[in-house]
Write a protein that holds these residues in place. Structure first.
Motif, PDB file in Angstrom:
ATOM      1  N   ILE A 533       0.426  -1.022  -0.084  1.00  0.00           N
ATOM      2  CA  ILE A 533       0.312   0.437  -0.307  1.00  0.00           C
ATOM      3  C   ILE A 533       0.927   1.332   0.028  1.00  0.00           C
ATOM      4  CG2 ILE A 533      -0.104   0.016   2.488  1.00  0.00           C
ATOM      5  CD1 ILE A 533      -2.745   1.308   2.141  1.00  0.00           C
ATOM      6  N   TRP A 534       0.375   2.321  -0.766  1.00  0.00           N
ATOM      7  CA  TRP A 534       1.555   3.573  -0.592  1.00  0.00           C
ATOM      8  C   TRP A 534      -0.041   5.006  -1.272  1.00  0.00           C
ATOM      9  CZ3 TRP A 534       1.087  -0.204  -4.242  1.00  0.00           C
ATOM     10  CH2 TRP A 534       0.813   0.368  -5.960  1.00  0.00           C
ATOM     11  N   VAL A 535       0.780   5.743  -1.150  1.00  0.00           N
ATOM     12  CA  VAL A 535      -0.250   6.877  -1.089  1.00  0.00           C
ATOM     13  C   VAL A 535       0.425   8.278  -2.394  1.00  0.00           C
ATOM     14  CG1 VAL A 535       0.883   8.019   0.480  1.00  0.00           C
ATOM     15  CG2 VAL A 535      -1.402   8.968  -0.552  1.00  0.00           C
ATOM     16  N   ASP A 536      -0.197   9.213  -3.140  1.00  0.00           N
ATOM     17  CA  ASP A 536       0.417  10.085  -3.765  1.00  0.00           C
ATOM     18  C   ASP A 536      -0.444  10.966  -3.926  1.00  0.00           C
ATOM     19  OD1 ASP A 536       2.967   8.123  -5.611  1.00  0.00           O
ATOM     20  OD2 ASP A 536       0.986   7.267  -6.324  1.00  0.00           O
ATOM     21  N   SER A 537       0.902  11.808  -3.449  1.00  0.00           N
ATOM     22  CA  SER A 537      -0.859  13.431  -2.755  1.00  0.00           C
ATOM     23  C   SER A 537       0.098  14.134  -2.944  1.00  0.00           C
ATOM     24  CB  SER A 537      -0.956  13.501  -1.595  1.00  0.00           C
ATOM     25  OG  SER A 537      -1.838  14.297  -1.742  1.00  0.00           O
ATOM     26  N   VAL A 538      -1.079  15.530  -4.358  1.00  0.00           N
ATOM     27  CA  VAL A 538      -0.469  16.662  -4.296  1.00  0.00           C
ATOM     28  C   VAL A 538      -0.992  17.985  -2.890  1.00  0.00           C
ATOM     29  CG1 VAL A 538      -0.341  19.047  -5.323  1.00  0.00           C
ATOM     30  CG2 VAL A 538       0.230  16.612  -6.828  1.00  0.00           C
ATOM     31  N   LEU A 539      -0.008  18.885  -1.979  1.00  0.00           N
ATOM     32  CA  LEU A 539      -1.369  19.436  -1.406  1.00  0.00           C
ATOM     33  C   LEU A 539      -1.616  19.879  -1.743  1.00  0.00           C
ATOM     34  CD1 LEU A 539      -1.479  20.606   1.613  1.00  0.00           C
ATOM     35  CD2 LEU A 539       0.831  22.016   0.940  1.00  0.00           C
ATOM     36  N   GLY A 540      -3.243  20.360  -1.370  1.00  0.00           N
ATOM     37  CA  GLY A 540      -4.321  21.181  -2.274  1.00  0.00           C
ATOM     38  C   GLY A 540      -4.322  21.182  -3.196  1.00  0.00           C
ATOM     39  N   LYS A 541      -4.337  19.393  -4.172  1.00  0.00           N
ATOM     40  CA  LYS A 541      -5.306  19.119  -5.488  1.00  0.00           C
ATOM     41  C   LYS A 541      -5.721  17.627  -5.046  1.00  0.00           C
ATOM     42  CE  LYS A 541      -2.429  22.064  -8.557  1.00  0.00           C
ATOM     43  NZ  LYS A 541      -1.381  21.453 -10.041  1.00  0.00           N
ATOM     44  N   GLY A 542      -5.293  17.122  -3.534  1.00  0.00           N
ATOM     45  CA  GLY A 542      -5.874  15.355  -3.577  1.00  0.00           C
ATOM     46  C   GLY A 542      -4.816  14.539  -3.098  1.00  0.00           C
ATOM     47  N   SER A 543      -5.467  12.909  -3.145  1.00  0.00           N
ATOM     48  CA  SER A 543      -4.624  12.375  -2.978  1.00  0.00           C
ATOM     49  C   SER A 543      -4.809  10.877  -3.979  1.00  0.00           C
ATOM     50  CB  SER A 543      -4.590  11.791  -1.448  1.00  0.00           C
ATOM     51  OG  SER A 543      -4.236  13.316  -0.386  1.00  0.00           O
ATOM     52  N   THR A 544      -4.028  10.373  -3.837  1.00  0.00           N
ATOM     53  CA  THR A 544      -4.777   8.438  -4.416  1.00  0.00           C
ATOM     54  C   THR A 544      -4.166   7.542  -4.004  1.00  0.00           C
ATOM     55  OG1 THR A 544      -4.055   9.727  -6.841  1.00  0.00           O
ATOM     56  CG2 THR A 544      -4.484   7.257  -6.365  1.00  0.00           C
ATOM     57  N   PHE A 545      -4.851   6.832  -2.926  1.00  0.00           N
ATOM     58  CA  PHE A 545      -4.345   5.924  -2.300  1.00  0.00           C
ATOM     59  C   PHE A 545      -4.169   4.615  -2.763  1.00  0.00           C
ATOM     60  CE2 PHE A 545      -5.322   8.981   0.959  1.00  0.00           C
ATOM     61  CZ  PHE A 545      -4.179   8.980   2.152  1.00  0.00           C
ATOM     62  N   ASN A 546      -3.298   3.542  -2.694  1.00  0.00           N
ATOM     63  CA  ASN A 546      -2.964   2.740  -4.053  1.00  0.00           C
ATOM     64  C   ASN A 546      -2.524   1.227  -2.952  1.00  0.00           C
ATOM     65  OD1 ASN A 546      -2.900   4.031  -6.779  1.00  0.00           O
ATOM     66  ND2 ASN A 546      -1.594   5.233  -5.276  1.00  0.00           N
ATOM     67  N   PHE A 547      -3.430  -0.005  -3.774  1.00  0.00           N
ATOM     68  CA  PHE A 547      -2.587  -1.196  -2.777  1.00  0.00           C
ATOM     69  C   PHE A 547      -2.996  -2.175  -3.600  1.00  0.00           C
ATOM     70  CE2 PHE A 547      -7.089  -1.489  -1.823  1.00  0.00           C
ATOM     71  CZ  PHE A 547      -7.463  -2.279  -2.006  1.00  0.00           C
ATOM     72  N   THR A 548      -1.651  -3.712  -3.414  1.00  0.00           N
ATOM     73  CA  THR A 548      -2.397  -4.463  -4.230  1.00  0.00           C
ATOM     74  C   THR A 548      -2.499  -5.237  -3.514  1.00  0.00           C
ATOM     75  OG1 THR A 548       0.522  -5.217  -4.111  1.00  0.00           O
ATOM     76  CG2 THR A 548      -0.147  -3.270  -5.861  1.00  0.00           C
ATOM     77  N   LEU A 549      -3.319  -6.642  -4.749  1.00  0.00           N
ATOM     78  CA  LEU A 549      -3.301  -7.929  -3.619  1.00  0.00           C
ATOM     79  C   LEU A 549      -3.373  -8.693  -4.670  1.00  0.00           C
ATOM     80  CD1 LEU A 549      -7.036  -7.280  -2.122  1.00  0.00           C
ATOM     81  CD2 LEU A 549      -5.039  -7.822  -0.844  1.00  0.00           C
ATOM     82  N   PRO A 550      -2.830 -10.003  -3.809  1.00  0.00           N
ATOM     83  CA  PRO A 550      -2.876 -11.125  -5.237  1.00  0.00           C
ATOM     84  C   PRO A 550      -4.612 -11.558  -4.901  1.00  0.00           C
ATOM     85  CG  PRO A 550      -1.188 -11.670  -3.437  1.00  0.00           C
ATOM     86  CD  PRO A 550      -1.660  -9.928  -2.716  1.00  0.00           C
ATOM     87  N   ILE A 551      -4.712 -12.285  -5.886  1.00  0.00           N
ATOM     88  CA  ILE A 551      -5.913 -12.982  -6.403  1.00  0.00           C
ATOM     89  C   ILE A 551      -5.463 -14.398  -5.696  1.00  0.00           C
ATOM     90  CG2 ILE A 551      -5.782 -11.269  -8.497  1.00  0.00           C
ATOM     91  CD1 ILE A 551      -5.438 -13.975  -9.914  1.00  0.00           C
ATOM     92  N   LEU A 552      -4.771 -15.437  -5.767  1.00  0.00           N
ATOM     93  CA  LEU A 552      -4.715 -16.165  -4.948  1.00  0.00           C
ATOM     94  C   LEU A 552      -3.915 -16.696  -3.397  1.00  0.00           C
ATOM     95  CD1 LEU A 552      -3.540 -18.743  -8.247  1.00  0.00           C
ATOM     96  CD2 LEU A 552      -6.109 -17.976  -7.220  1.00  0.00           C
ATOM     97  N   ALA A 553      -4.962 -17.358  -2.503  1.00  0.00           N
ATOM     98  CA  ALA A 553      -4.605 -17.272  -1.370  1.00  0.00           C
ATOM     99  C   ALA A 553      -3.248 -18.198  -1.126  1.00  0.00           C
ATOM    100  CB  ALA A 553      -5.317 -17.796   0.028  1.00  0.00           C
ATOM    101  N   HIS A 554      -3.177 -19.216  -1.685  1.00  0.00           N
ATOM    102  CA  HIS A 554      -1.852 -19.783  -1.765  1.00  0.00           C
ATOM    103  C   HIS A 554      -0.226 -19.046  -2.112  1.00  0.00           C
ATOM    104  CE1 HIS A 554      -2.212 -19.960  -6.325  1.00  0.00           C
ATOM    105  NE2 HIS A 554      -0.640 -20.208  -6.297  1.00  0.00           N
ATOM    106  N   GLN A 555      -0.790 -18.116  -2.407  1.00  0.00           N
ATOM    107  CA  GLN A 555       0.870 -16.824  -2.371  1.00  0.00           C
ATOM    108  C   GLN A 555       0.424 -16.268  -1.409  1.00  0.00           C
ATOM    109  OE1 GLN A 555      -0.797 -14.373  -5.555  1.00  0.00           O
ATOM    110  NE2 GLN A 555      -0.315 -15.701  -7.432  1.00  0.00           N
ATOM    111  N   ASN A 556      -0.380 -16.358  -0.135  1.00  0.00           N
ATOM    112  CA  ASN A 556      -0.083 -16.318   1.313  1.00  0.00           C
ATOM    113  C   ASN A 556       0.070 -17.009   2.235  1.00  0.00           C
ATOM    114  OD1 ASN A 556      -0.384 -14.358   3.351  1.00  0.00           O
ATOM    115  ND2 ASN A 556      -1.954 -13.941   2.934  1.00  0.00           N
ATOM    116  N   PRO A 557       1.850 -17.473   2.901  1.00  0.00           N
ATOM    117  CA  PRO A 557       1.504 -18.205   3.256  1.00  0.00           C
ATOM    118  C   PRO A 557       0.667 -18.144   4.414  1.00  0.00           C
ATOM    119  CG  PRO A 557       3.456 -16.772   2.903  1.00  0.00           C
ATOM    120  CD  PRO A 557       2.290 -16.855   1.716  1.00  0.00           C
ATOM    121  N   LYS A 558       0.412 -17.285   4.718  1.00  0.00           N
ATOM    122  CA  LYS A 558       0.265 -17.105   6.264  1.00  0.00           C
ATOM    123  C   LYS A 558      -2.119 -17.071   6.101  1.00  0.00           C
ATOM    124  CE  LYS A 558       3.933 -15.315   8.452  1.00  0.00           C
ATOM    125  NZ  LYS A 558       3.979 -13.810  10.042  1.00  0.00           N
ATOM    126  N   SER A 559      -2.200 -16.949   4.879  1.00  0.00           N
ATOM    127  CA  SER A 559      -3.397 -17.053   4.668  1.00  0.00           C
ATOM    128  C   SER A 559      -4.953 -17.973   5.811  1.00  0.00           C
ATOM    129  CB  SER A 559      -3.717 -16.796   4.161  1.00  0.00           C
ATOM    130  OG  SER A 559      -3.419 -18.252   2.658  1.00  0.00           O
TER     131      SER A 559
END
Length: 565
Positions: A533-559
């Motif tokens: 997860i990360w954020v891109d922002s310009v003061l006075g113009k707005g922000s964009t919060f981004n995050f990525t997710l694996p589409i399969l649970a086996h890519q996450n060993p703690k799932s």
């Protein structure tokens, strides 16, 4: 004692001899090179001087013959009888004489000659043209190759004088005494040049002999110097060093100092005395070493005991800190649980009162304020509960397959009232071919809920919020972006927005409420699924919060297992 005992001793002799030899060779090579260069320059300087002097003598001879033409060609009875002894013939005759003795050849030549014997060769033609174009050029000399042999070429220009005009002057075309038509030349016109050619074979031979003599002298000097240096080093340096090496070896085996002969030069004798002194000190040190080792061992044992005590103290402190951290988490959970039940009741009753209405208009406003405040408190408590679980690493993930649009549909229903209250434009773009996701649906919904609530909170009335979902087939993951036209974030705060309790509008008079845990919870929920997860922002113009997710649970060993600290 053997002359050479070890390879290093032999190497010492060899190294010093090589160093001396290299230095001598370099110096002598420079000297030979410089001497050869000077000899080369001197030889060509002498050759230039001799050819220049010879040229001046030829010019003088030519002038003399030209001046005496009347005497030469008039018989005793006054009859004019051309004797064919003009300047060019005299110069050619002298050249034949010199060529038979010294190998020199010279002639009087010009671009247009009367006698083909005096015709210029290509080299002379080139120089004659230079003389004709440049009256300031008084001579020209260089090295040329003739029939495969190097030769020194020297030329000096000639100009018509008074004596020359009788055969070469006006009227042009008239036949002179030698039977040739006159050229119509005037006093001072360019008349040709004296050309002298000197062979360089003997000069180069003399230079080679001189170079060979210098090289032989250098080799003899180098050999003599090498022998002298070797004998001197052998007696003055190497032999005393061998004795010191024997002393060190004997002392290392038996701790005994043998007698040695002190060298007769100052530096080696100082080194020998220092070695003797060091050996004596080592012997004394060795004799007292055992007692010193015992003392050091006792000191180390004491230091080790003190260190062990210190480590035990640190362990106890760490246990206390762990207990304090657990107590803190338990307190937050207990407080949240105790407050959650009455606040839920308040919200329920407030909703009933709002639906039933009241005869007093202000009552509805008050009840609505109660309703909003209760919801706000519930959000704070929910954040505390979530953060408490995450702090203790006791969050279970329960992955299932679902469409991402299922989450957005639920959130649209929940967030429609606050979006409409602030008159915000809201849009979602989800690709039709987006695959199903295997993840904990509730956790992803909660993370997205926190990000959207944050966007609604900081976007002023009339603004817009946009959700974009993209699919990366190669990485098998989706990227979700929540963009708003809100206040934006300063660049130096971008790395802190996901920290717990961080507030963009910090201070006692903050415009926006909250504990600063929503983004921290969202970050940990995404990272539990091995997303980023990360954020891109310009003061006075707005922000964009981004995050990525694996589409399969086996890519996450703690799932599928409980996260433990």
């Amino acid at each position: 004692m053997k002359i050479f005992k070890t390879f290093h001793q032999k190497n010492l002799n060899t190294q010093i001899i090589l160093i001396v030899a290299i230095i001598v060779i370099i110096l002598m090579s420079v000297d030979i090179g410089w001497g050869s260069y000077n000899q080369y320059q001197l030889a060509f300087k002498d050759l230039h001087n001799s050819t220049s002097m010879l040229a001046q003598e030829l010019i003088a001879t030519r002038v003399f013959i030209a001046e005496k033409q009347n005497i030469i060609n008039i018989d005793r009875d006054g009859t004019i009888n051309f004797k064919y002894l003009n300047p060019s013939v005299v110069v050619r005759g002298i050249s034949e004489t010199f060529n038979g003795t010294l190998g020199y050849s010279f002639k009087q030549t010009r671009l247009k000659v009367r006698n083909p014997v005096n015709a210029p060769d290509p080299y002379e033609q080139q120089i004659l043209k230079k003389f004709a174009l440049n009256r300031n050029l008084t001579e020209y000399a260089s090295i040329d190759t003739i029939n495969g042999y190097k030769s020194y070429r020297y030329m000096v220009p000639l100009y018509f004088e008074e004596e020359c005009l009788g055969c070469h002057g006006e009227p042009k075309g008239a036949i002179d005494i030698a039977g040739y038509p006159k050229e119509g030349a005037h006093l001072g016109d360019f008349a040709g040049a004296i050309s002298i050619t000197a062979p360089l074979e003997q000069t180069y031979k003399d230079l080679r002999i001189s170079l060979i003599r210098d090289i032989l002298s250098t080799l003899i000097l180098l050999l003599s110097l090498t022998v002298a240096v070797y004998l001197s080093l052998r007696s003055k340096v190497v032999k005393p060093l061998e004795e010191m090496a024997e002393l060190a070896t004997h002392f290392g085996k038996y701790l005994d100092i043998p007698e040695t002969i002190i060298a007769d030069n100052y530096e080696i004798s100082v080194l020998q005395n220092s070695l003797h002194s060091m050996a004596n000190n080592l012997k004394i040190l060795y004799e007292t070493m055992e007692s010193q080792v015992d003392d050091r061992t006792k000191e180390l044992r004491k230091a080790n005991n003190a260190l062990h005590t210190h480590q035990e103290s640190l362990r106890q402190i760490n246990e206390e800190l762990t207990k304090a951290s657990g107590a803190k988490s338990e307190f937050i959970a207990l407080m949240s649980h105790e407050l959650q039940t009455p606040l839920t009741s308040i919200i329920a009753y407030s909703e009933i009162l709002i639906q039933q209405g009241s005869d007093v208009p202000e009552t509805s406003d008050y009840l609505f304020d109660i309703y909003q405040s209760a919801h706000h408190l519930l959000d704070l408590i929910t954040d505390l509960l979530d953060f408490s679980k995450l702090e203790k690493d006791k969050v279970n993930l329960h992955p299932t397959f679902f469409e991402f649009s299922e989450i957005t549909a639920i959130l649209v229903n929940i967030l429609t009232p606050p979006i409409q209250n602030k008159n915000l434009q809201f849009s979602i773009n989800i690709p039709s071919d987006l695959p199903m996701i295997e993840a904990d649906k509730n956790k992803i919904k909660q993370a997205l809920m926190n990000l959207l609530s944050n966007a609604i909170k900081f976007t002023p009335s009339g603004g817009s919020i946009y959700i974009q979902v993209l699919y990366d087939k190669d990485k098998e993951e989706i990227q979700v972006s929540i963009s708003d036209t809100g206040l934006g974030i300063e660049a130096n705060n971008l790395n802190q927005v996901f920290e717990k309790f961080f507030q963009v509008d910090s201070g006692t008079n903050r415009e926006f409420g909250g504990l600063g845990l929503g983004l921290a919870v969202a970050k940990q929920m995404i990272e539990l699924h091995r997303g980023t997860i990360w954020v891109d922002s310009v003061l006075g113009k707005g922000s964009t919060f981004n995050f990525t997710l694996p589409i399969l649970a086996h890519q996450n060993p703690k799932s599928t297992q409980e996260l433990e600290g």
